[in-house]
Scaffold this motif. Structure first.
Motif, PDB file in Angstrom:
ATOM      1  N   ASP A   1      38.820 -15.454  -4.147  1.00  0.00           N
ATOM      2  CA  ASP A   1      37.404 -15.719  -4.394  1.00  0.00           C
ATOM      3  C   ASP A   1      36.497 -15.032  -3.380  1.00  0.00           C
ATOM      4  O   ASP A   1      35.294 -15.233  -3.379  1.00  0.00           O
ATOM      5  CB  ASP A   1      37.117 -17.225  -4.400  1.00  0.00           C
ATOM      6  CG  ASP A   1      37.422 -17.868  -3.046  1.00  0.00           C
ATOM      7  OD1 ASP A   1      37.952 -17.155  -2.176  1.00  0.00           O
ATOM      8  OD2 ASP A   1      37.123 -19.065  -2.883  1.00  0.00           O
ATOM      9  N   GLY A   2      37.068 -14.208  -2.486  1.00  0.00           N
ATOM     10  CA  GLY A   2      36.270 -13.453  -1.532  1.00  0.00           C
ATOM     11  C   GLY A   2      36.015 -14.174  -0.228  1.00  0.00           C
ATOM     12  O   GLY A   2      35.402 -13.632   0.662  1.00  0.00           O
TER      13      GLY A   2
ATOM     14  N   TYR B   1      32.469  -3.311   8.347  1.00  0.00           N
ATOM     15  CA  TYR B   1      33.105  -4.639   8.297  1.00  0.00           C
ATOM     16  C   TYR B   1      32.139  -5.669   7.745  1.00  0.00           C
ATOM     17  O   TYR B   1      32.519  -6.551   6.989  1.00  0.00           O
ATOM     18  CB  TYR B   1      33.569  -5.055   9.699  1.00  0.00           C
ATOM     19  CG  TYR B   1      34.114  -6.474   9.752  1.00  0.00           C
ATOM     20  CD1 TYR B   1      35.448  -6.719   9.469  1.00  0.00           C
ATOM     21  CD2 TYR B   1      33.290  -7.553  10.040  1.00  0.00           C
ATOM     22  CE1 TYR B   1      35.957  -8.011   9.499  1.00  0.00           C
ATOM     23  CE2 TYR B   1      33.781  -8.847  10.052  1.00  0.00           C
ATOM     24  CZ  TYR B   1      35.125  -9.067   9.786  1.00  0.00           C
ATOM     25  OH  TYR B   1      35.606 -10.346   9.802  1.00  0.00           O
ATOM     26  N   ASN B   2      30.891  -5.569   8.106  1.00  0.00           N
ATOM     27  CA  ASN B   2      29.900  -6.563   7.706  1.00  0.00           C
ATOM     28  C   ASN B   2      29.148  -6.183   6.442  1.00  0.00           C
ATOM     29  O   ASN B   2      28.493  -7.019   5.848  1.00  0.00           O
ATOM     30  CB  ASN B   2      28.899  -6.792   8.841  1.00  0.00           C
ATOM     31  CG  ASN B   2      29.570  -7.370  10.069  1.00  0.00           C
ATOM     32  OD1 ASN B   2      30.133  -8.447  10.020  1.00  0.00           O
ATOM     33  ND2 ASN B   2      29.533  -6.632  11.156  1.00  0.00           N
ATOM     34  N   LEU B   3      29.206  -4.920   6.022  1.00  0.00           N
ATOM     35  CA  LEU B   3      28.459  -4.498   4.852  1.00  0.00           C
ATOM     36  C   LEU B   3      29.337  -4.223   3.645  1.00  0.00           C
ATOM     37  O   LEU B   3      28.849  -4.101   2.538  1.00  0.00           O
ATOM     38  CB  LEU B   3      27.649  -3.239   5.166  1.00  0.00           C
ATOM     39  CG  LEU B   3      26.351  -3.469   5.937  1.00  0.00           C
ATOM     40  CD1 LEU B   3      25.655  -2.151   6.196  1.00  0.00           C
ATOM     41  CD2 LEU B   3      25.428  -4.397   5.185  1.00  0.00           C
ATOM     42  N   ASP B   4      30.635  -4.096   3.827  1.00  0.00           N
ATOM     43  CA  ASP B   4      31.533  -3.776   2.734  1.00  0.00           C
ATOM     44  C   ASP B   4      31.572  -4.937   1.745  1.00  0.00           C
ATOM     45  O   ASP B   4      32.087  -6.010   2.036  1.00  0.00           O
ATOM     46  CB  ASP B   4      32.931  -3.489   3.272  1.00  0.00           C
ATOM     47  CG  ASP B   4      33.859  -2.974   2.181  1.00  0.00           C
ATOM     48  OD1 ASP B   4      33.336  -2.581   1.122  1.00  0.00           O
ATOM     49  OD2 ASP B   4      35.081  -2.988   2.376  1.00  0.00           O
ATOM     50  N   GLY B   5      30.987  -4.722   0.561  1.00  0.00           N
ATOM     51  CA  GLY B   5      30.963  -5.768  -0.440  1.00  0.00           C
ATOM     52  C   GLY B   5      30.018  -6.902  -0.117  1.00  0.00           C
ATOM     53  O   GLY B   5      30.121  -7.981  -0.708  1.00  0.00           O
TER      54      GLY B   5
ATOM     55  N   VAL C   1      31.620 -11.118  -5.506  1.00  0.00           N
ATOM     56  CA  VAL C   1      32.843 -11.771  -5.962  1.00  0.00           C
ATOM     57  C   VAL C   1      32.913 -11.653  -7.481  1.00  0.00           C
ATOM     58  O   VAL C   1      32.044 -12.186  -8.191  1.00  0.00           O
ATOM     59  CB  VAL C   1      32.877 -13.256  -5.540  1.00  0.00           C
ATOM     60  CG1 VAL C   1      34.164 -13.918  -6.025  1.00  0.00           C
ATOM     61  CG2 VAL C   1      32.742 -13.380  -4.032  1.00  0.00           C
ATOM     62  N   GLN C   2      33.911 -10.933  -7.956  1.00  0.00           N
ATOM     63  CA  GLN C   2      34.090 -10.731  -9.392  1.00  0.00           C
ATOM     64  C   GLN C   2      32.804 -10.222 -10.043  1.00  0.00           C
ATOM     65  O   GLN C   2      32.304 -10.763 -11.036  1.00  0.00           O
ATOM     66  CB  GLN C   2      34.562 -12.032 -10.060  1.00  0.00           C
ATOM     67  CG  GLN C   2      35.917 -12.499  -9.562  1.00  0.00           C
ATOM     68  CD  GLN C   2      36.377 -13.793 -10.209  1.00  0.00           C
ATOM     69  OE1 GLN C   2      35.620 -14.443 -10.937  1.00  0.00           O
ATOM     70  NE2 GLN C   2      37.612 -14.184  -9.940  1.00  0.00           N
TER      71      GLN C   2
ATOM     72  N   ALA D   1      26.509 -16.601  -2.666  1.00  0.00           N
ATOM     73  CA  ALA D   1      25.949 -16.886  -1.348  1.00  0.00           C
ATOM     74  C   ALA D   1      27.060 -17.091  -0.327  1.00  0.00           C
ATOM     75  O   ALA D   1      28.133 -17.626  -0.634  1.00  0.00           O
ATOM     76  CB  ALA D   1      25.056 -18.119  -1.413  1.00  0.00           C
ATOM     77  N   MET D   2      26.805 -16.658   0.886  1.00  0.00           N
ATOM     78  CA  MET D   2      27.736 -16.861   1.994  1.00  0.00           C
ATOM     79  C   MET D   2      26.926 -17.220   3.233  1.00  0.00           C
ATOM     80  O   MET D   2      25.701 -17.049   3.267  1.00  0.00           O
ATOM     81  CB  MET D   2      28.572 -15.599   2.253  1.00  0.00           C
ATOM     82  CG  MET D   2      27.756 -14.364   2.575  1.00  0.00           C
ATOM     83  SD  MET D   2      28.744 -12.878   2.854  1.00  0.00           S
ATOM     84  CE  MET D   2      29.536 -13.291   4.401  1.00  0.00           C
TER      85      MET D   2
END
Length: 360
Positions: free
Chosen positions: A29-30, A158-162, A192-193, A198-199
């Motif tokens: 789920d990321g 690392y922080n921007l990938d996806g 995610v998918q 939100a994270m």
């Protein structure tokens, strides 16, 4: 089993362990897949004493203090951030970290009310989309690794990938000669998918964003300091008179500033310094005979010819301190004043050469 087979077996086992361990860091789920099976652990069987073994005094040696009750059974692992630590760039002149703030904050020595101008220029130069701005803060729109910005080079893949982030730079404090600048990661989402979810905002991303600005700010301030030094080195020369009322070139600068620049000025005008006497304030220079003809044209010798309209020969420049700065009086080799028409004619070239020294 042979030694070779043992090594092969160890290699296979270590490879399986490495592959299986990768799934621990990333779930489907990321989100970070933190193993929380410890939360479902059950109490094991009581200690069994084998036959013919003396009784172990469990009560005294392994006593649990009375009154201890485990009440907090919430999982802690998933609340931990896997972001690497990020230090703030406080090596610049007049920059110090405010470690008491919850968000990345630095104090910057600045006495000008136009500090936010640096923030705006930073956004423009790095092609960062701006969502809102005011006299004290700027908030970016979504920043992703696919945007046509150079910010990804600063805060890392690392922080921007996806992921995508919105960030804010805000002045949160000010005193007589300092401002407090704070960076916040106001919103964060992860792909995610094929959907944005939100994270939790990242303090590391905020720190890296602040570092990107501090690097830009330090570069700009260095350029401005260099420009000030060059401007201070500029000598503006005018046509005027010396203390005796004779025609001369004048400058509102100290004696040494003009004296030290004189050799470069004469060289720039293709005039040869033959001698100097600082105690008398005199430079001796020579105007050579210009090269002419076909061979001078062929070998570009005409570029070495004097750049002022003066007859070939030896001359003097008397540099004197005046009430308003310095005067430069032109004389022939015998110390006689040059005609005012000659000084007026050569003034533009000398003035331009003195001024151009600041560009070097």
């Amino acid at each position: 089993m042979s030694t070779l087979n043992k090594y092969k077996t160890l290699l296979i086992l270590s490879s399986i362990a490495a592959i299986s361990s990768c799934s621990w860091f990333s779930a489907k789920d990321g989100t970070e897949d933190i193993d929380d099976r410890y939360m479902r652990s059950q109490q094991g069987p009581e200690l069994q004493v084998p036959p013919a073994t003396e009784q172990i005094d469990v009560e005294d040696r392994y006593r649990v203090p009375e009154g201890v009750i485990i009440t907090n059974r919430d999982a802690k692992g998933k609340k931990l951030s896997l972001d690497p630590p990020q230090l703030l760039l406080v090596g610049g002149d007049g920059v110090r970290e405010d470690s008491e703030q919850a968000q990345p904050t630095v104090w910057i020595r600045h006495q000008n009310t136009s500090f936010m101008n640096y923030v705006s220029r930073f956004m423009n130069q790095k092609n960062i989309p701006v969502l809102s701005s005011s006299d004290t803060q700027v908030t970016t729109d979504w920043i992703t690794d696919e945007d046509e910005t150079t910010l990804a080079n600063y805060i890392g893949s690392y922080n921007l990938d996806g992921q995508r982030h919105r960030l804010t730079l805000e002045i949160v404090g000010q005193n007589a000669n300092e401002i407090a600048l704070q960076a916040r990661n106001t919103e964060s989402q992860r792909l995610v998918q094929d959907k944005w979810a939100a994270m939790a905002p990242s303090k590391t991303v905020a720190s890296q964003f602040l570092n990107a600005f501090l690097g830009y700010y330090d570069t700009e301030r260095t350029k401005e300091a260099r420009q000030r030094i060059l401007e201070e080195g500029t000598i503006n020369v005018n046509l005027g008179t010396n203390q005796q009322g004779n025609i001369a070139l004048t400058a509102e600068r100290e004696f040494l500033a003009v004296w030290d620049q004189m050799p470069k000025v004469l060289e720039d005008l293709n005039l040869t310094v033959s001698d100097r006497d600082q105690s008398a304030g005199i430079y001796y220079f020579n105007v050579k005979e210009p090269e002419t003809g076909f061979w001078a044209w062929l070998w570009n010798d005409d570029e070495d010819n004097p750049k002022v309209e003066m007859e070939p020969g030896d001359y003097q420049i008397l540099v004197e301190t005046t009430t308003s700065g310095v005067s430069m009086t032109f004389k022939d080799d015998e110390g006689n004043l040059l005609d005012a028409n000659i000084v007026t004619r050569i003034y533009p070239e000398f003035a331009a050469s003195f001024k151009s020294r600041a560009k070097q």
